[in-house]
Design a protein around this motif. Structure first.
Motif, mmCIF file in Angstrom:
data_model
loop_
_atom_site.group_PDB
_atom_site.id
_atom_site.type_symbol
_atom_site.label_atom_id
_atom_site.label_comp_id
_atom_site.label_asym_id
_atom_site.label_seq_id
_atom_site.Cartn_x
_atom_site.Cartn_y
_atom_site.Cartn_z
ATOM 1 N N HIS A 297 0.823 -1.204 0.000
ATOM 2 C CA HIS A 297 0.000 0.000 0.000
ATOM 3 C C HIS A 297 0.860 1.260 0.000
ATOM 4 N N GLU A 304 4.451 6.810 7.509
ATOM 5 C CA GLU A 304 4.053 5.811 8.502
ATOM 6 C C GLU A 304 5.272 5.341 9.274
ATOM 7 N N HIS A 335 4.922 0.396 0.193
ATOM 8 C CA HIS A 335 5.531 -0.627 1.057
ATOM 9 C C HIS A 335 4.566 -1.785 1.267
HETATM 10 FE FE LIG Z 1 1.725 0.722 6.128
#
Ligand SMILES: [Fe+2]
Length: 393
Positions: A297, A304, A335
């Motif tokens: 995603h 993140e 990732h």
């Molecule tokens: Fe993630």
């Protein structure tokens, strides 16, 4: 917090005469957010909370020196186990990542801090290991492994720790339960993954004697040592909806779906332009065709950060990521699981694996996270290539 509490002695009405045993008046202090327009608590001090006798500017070791953009763009992996041990939970913070909304530090504390007031925003301290006692004008909290301790902006407090590893999240604003978990009046709703009963609050007044007591204050101008005429821990009672509290990650009730659920189901707190999520042990996705592992995603608006605190995070097996690791997956980079992890997860489900024991704390920010000195110092330089090299075989 929207949840009203009363601790110690308070008078029947607000703003009426409340006398000490010697006949003098207790001094009120209203700690309130958003200029009298949001939550507050009213504290009763034995002495004037305004009485300072000295103010000294301090050098700020945690200032913004050495903070650089994530350029050239890379996913990152920091090993907190490689960072130095020692110091206290306030001045021993080692800054990993930062932006204008949040500063994220690691501390491995083995000493008691001095008194501290952070007037730039709320803090959430997550204890990965060890224990620490939090003492404040509102009273004490005993914090242990897996606890988040949320400290409202402006709370005078100190940390006493003989051994604790912590992730320290400093917000430029307030850290609160997600709005969608609360009724219009602030009660936790039934679908929320935790409730008022899971929050631990200071258990009673904490009184300490002393004169000429130093308090380190962080405000928007930097660090100052203010010396108070009397010890700030002289509160005989308080009531209201604003106070520090602890929440243990093991009290988070995971929400699961038949197929893989995205991280918003793990959300625990929200801050200005960031969220904090708790990944907890839970049943695996249970559809017969489920792929029980995250899909690749790219949250195009977010960076993140993930702190791996317990169990076995199978999506990153073989990448060098382990307990105590922090990964940063920035906007601009897609990732996902390590090569082969999807197939292994499907195989595991077929072989009867029904749950995951992973525990992780995630912080997603809407502004990019910049790399601070402790992040740069503990970085694993091989991580960015861990997907590509394994995919090539
Ligand atoms: Fe993630």
């Amino acid at each position: 917090m929207p949840y009203y509490r009363v601790t110690g002695e308070i008078p029947r009405k607000r703003h009426v005469r409340f006398r000490r045993p010697d006949g003098g008046l207790y001094a009120e202090e209203l700690m309130g957010e958003e200029g009298f327009a949001s939550d507050s608590s009213l504290l009763y001090h034995a002495h004037l909370p305004t009485a300072i006798v000295k103010s000294e500017g301090l050098a700020d070791a945690a200032a913004d020196a050495g903070i650089v953009p994530n350029h050239p763009l890379l996913p990152r992996h920091f090993r907190t186990g490689d960072l130095p041990r020692g110091g206290d939970l306030v001045l021993g913070r080692q800054l990993l990542l930062a932006n204008d909304d949040v500063r994220i530090s690691f501390a491995a504390a083995d000493a008691a801090s001095g008194l501290y007031r952070n007037s730039t925003g709320d803090e959430a301290i997550y204890l990965r290991a060890g224990a620490a006692r939090f003492e404040s004008v509102y009273g004490c909290l005993e914090a242990g492994q897996g606890d988040y301790v949320v400290v409202p902006r402006g709370t005078i407090h100190r940390w006493i720790s003989t051994g604790a590893e912590a992730l320290v999240i400093e917000a430029r604003g307030h850290i609160r339960p997600p709005r969608r978990y609360l009724s219009q009046f602030g009660q936790f709703l039934e679908h929320a993954p935790y409730s008022e009963r899971d929050l631990r609050c200071p258990d009673g007044p904490l009184i300490a004697d002393g004169e000429d007591v130093p308090v380190i204050v962080r405000n928007r101008g930097g660090l100052t040592r203010l010396t108070y005429a009397h010890h700030p821990f002289d509160v005989v009672g308080w009531d209201g909806c604003l106070y520090p509290y602890a929440f243990n990650i093991a009290d988070f009730e995971p929400i699961v779906k038949r197929t893989h659920a995205p991280p918003p189901v793990h959300q625990t707190f929200e801050g200005p332009n960031f969220v904090i999520c708790s990944f907890c042990p839970r049943p695996l996705d249970f559809d017969a065709e489920a792929v029980p592992i995250p899909y690749n995603h790219h949250n195009v608006d977010s960076d993140e950060m993930m702190f791996y605190v317990g169990g076995d995070y199978s999506a990153r097996k073989g990448s060098g990521v382990g307990i105590g690791s922090i990964t940063l997956h920035p906007s601009g980079f897609t990732h996902g699981p390590q090569p082969g992890a999807v197939e292994a997860a499907v195989r595991g489900l077929a072989e009867g694996r029904t749950s995951t024991d992973e525990t992780a704390v995630m912080i997603d920010t809407f502004r990019p996270l910049l790399l601070a000195p402790a992040g740069q110092r503990s970085e694993d330089p091989e991580n960015p290539w861990s997907w590509g090299r394994a995919a090539r075989g």
